[in-house]
Design an enzyme around this catalytic site. Structure first.
Site, short mmCIF file in Angstrom:
data_model
loop_
_atom_site.label_atom_id
_atom_site.label_comp_id
_atom_site.label_asym_id
_atom_site.label_seq_id
_atom_site.Cartn_x
_atom_site.Cartn_y
_atom_site.Cartn_z
N HIS A 1 -8.49 -2.53 4.66
CA HIS A 1 -7.17 -3.15 4.53
C HIS A 1 -7.00 -4.23 5.60
O HIS A 1 -6.56 -5.35 5.32
CB HIS A 1 -6.07 -2.11 4.70
N HIS B 1 -6.63 1.32 6.69
CA HIS B 1 -7.97 1.48 7.24
C HIS B 1 -8.60 0.11 7.46
O HIS B 1 -7.97 -0.93 7.21
CB HIS B 1 -8.83 2.39 6.36
N ARG C 1 -8.93 -3.93 -4.59
CA ARG C 1 -9.64 -3.04 -5.51
C ARG C 1 -8.68 -1.99 -6.06
O ARG C 1 -7.96 -1.32 -5.31
CB ARG C 1 -10.80 -2.38 -4.76
N THR D 1 0.84 -1.19 0.00
CA THR D 1 0.00 0.00 0.00
C THR D 1 0.88 1.24 0.00
O THR D 1 2.00 1.23 0.49
CB THR D 1 -0.94 0.03 1.21
N ARG D 2 0.32 2.31 -0.57
CA ARG D 2 0.94 3.63 -0.46
C ARG D 2 0.06 4.54 0.39
O ARG D 2 0.37 5.71 0.57
CB ARG D 2 1.13 4.25 -1.85
#
Length: 394
Positions: free
Chosen positions: A207, A204, A293, A199-200
């Site tokens: 995730h 949340h 997604r 992830t960048r």
């Protein structure tokens, strides 16, 4: 003690190491004042480091024309190995002109510090629009990856590299776990199956949900947030890392999770970058990789699940890492838990999900995301960070 083999081989079969030995470093330093110089930008420095530590195995340097052309056209190196993103060192014609093929080139950072060398094997021009359309699926300059491409030089320098030395990361030395070290950690823990997560963005609840779903089926979770160059409006890496530390302290089983940094730069290449991210995690020793997604997406350039569909274009043995495909997760107000459309009976109005853009807007207004979207401790950390940054955003 018996030897515990790695759970998975590096991409191409060998974990590359292009960090100079003491003797090599002394030799390169002795030539420092006599070598032509090329100054690297932030992304090129990340690429140099990732090649050197084996994160980009089987690459041993910046791509030659044969590799570059086939990667752009077919997502394969010249020898047929799957590879989806060009890794090139681009300079202007003025910089390239005096450089001699067959010679050494000194690689400096923006401060003029000597950090690596390139054994120049080739200089070649390339079609920027072709690369943009093939890799990013658009030639629009407003796409952040295309913008970088259009702003870089028109000549690619190819050749093997050496990193002079591996320095501790200036911000996250405790989380600088290179591929050889992560593989050793997995062996020591006895993990046979490891899922990697990219992830960048700040973490949340969605995730967290898909990570824990994946962790139910494998031995360990390798949280591997990217800390290289990103867009200006992305949340800063130090803030994102603090959010991960909060989750690790309060919500994760510590014996089954490892947090480490990924020093690579972000390309925003959507589907192609999803393949790229998976292969990088394979080099770190992961056997599985989470693809959610709009992985590595930006704007509306890619379909919601295009980054999952692209894995079907390759035979499983060619990739050598298993994609774990997840639908968009949300908080279901009917069942009072995280879910996806696969498991939730809810109607759209019963689902709590916010985009990263909306969350940033809320934080700028001094509003905290709801607990259904973000853990309260994480929301508080994001709010604190945004309040500090607020004057620069006005």
């Amino acid at each position: 003690m018996s030897y515990q083999p790695d759970a998975i081989a590096p991409h191409g079969g060998e974990l590359i190491n292009r960090i100079a030995s003491t003797e090599q470093r002394e030799l390169f330093l002795s030539k420092a004042e006599f070598l032509p110089r090329v100054t690297l930008d932030e992304r090129a420095i990340s690429d140099l480091e990732m090649i050197a530590i084996g994160g980009f195995s089987p690459l041993t340097g910046f791509m030659n024309q044969a590799d570059y052309n086939r990667v752009v056209a077919e997502m394969r190196l010249a020898n047929g190995t799957v590879w989806s993103i060009p890794i090139t060192l681009s300079v202007t014609e003025e910089v390239a002109a005096p450089l001699q093929v067959g010679g050494w080139v000194r690689l400096d950072n923006s401060n003029g510090e000597y950090i690596g060398v390139l054994e120049l094997s080739e200089k070649y021009t390339y079609d920027k629009k072709r690369e943009a359309v093939n890799v990013y699926r658009t030639d629009e300059a407003k796409h952040p990856g295309v913008q970088v491409l259009y702003n870089q030089g028109s000549v690619n320098l190819a050749g093997d590299i050496w990193l002079l030395q591996r320095d501790p990361h200036p911000q996250f030395p405790a989380y600088q776990i290179d591929p050889a070290a992560s593989r050793q950690m997995f062996r020591e823990k006895g993990w046979k199956t490891i899922v990697g997560f990219q992830t960048r963005n700040p973490i949340h609840r969605a995730h967290e949900y898909i990570q824990k779903c994946a962790l139910e089926t494998v031995d360990g979770l390798f949280l591997h947030p990217l800390v290289g160059a990103t867009k200006e409006d992305d949340i800063a890496a130090d803030v994102r890392m603090r959010c991960y530390e909060i989750l690790m302290d309060h919500y994760y089983p510590l014996d089954r999770v490892i947090l480490a940094i990924n020093p690579a730069a972000m390309r925003y290449a959507g589907p192609r970058e999803a393949i790229f991210h998976a292969l990088v995690r394979k080099n770190y020793g992961c056997t599985h990789f989470i693809v959610g997604r709009d992985h590595a997406g930006v704007g509306d350039y890619y379909g919601t699940y295009d980054a999952q569909y692209i894995f079907d274009e390759f035979a499983p043995e060619e990739l050598g890492i298993v994609p774990m495909k997840f639908e968009h997760a949300f908080y279901c107000t009917r069942t009072k838990q995280m879910a996806t459309t696969k498991t939730s009976p809810s109607k759209p109005e019963e689902r709590v999900h916010l985009s990263g853009t909306k969350v940033r807007e809320m934080l700028r207004r001094g509003e905290l995301p709801p607990p259904e979207f973000s853990r309260p401790e994480v929301a508080a950390e994001l709010a604190r960070a945004m309040s500090i940054q607020q004057p620069a955003l006005v």
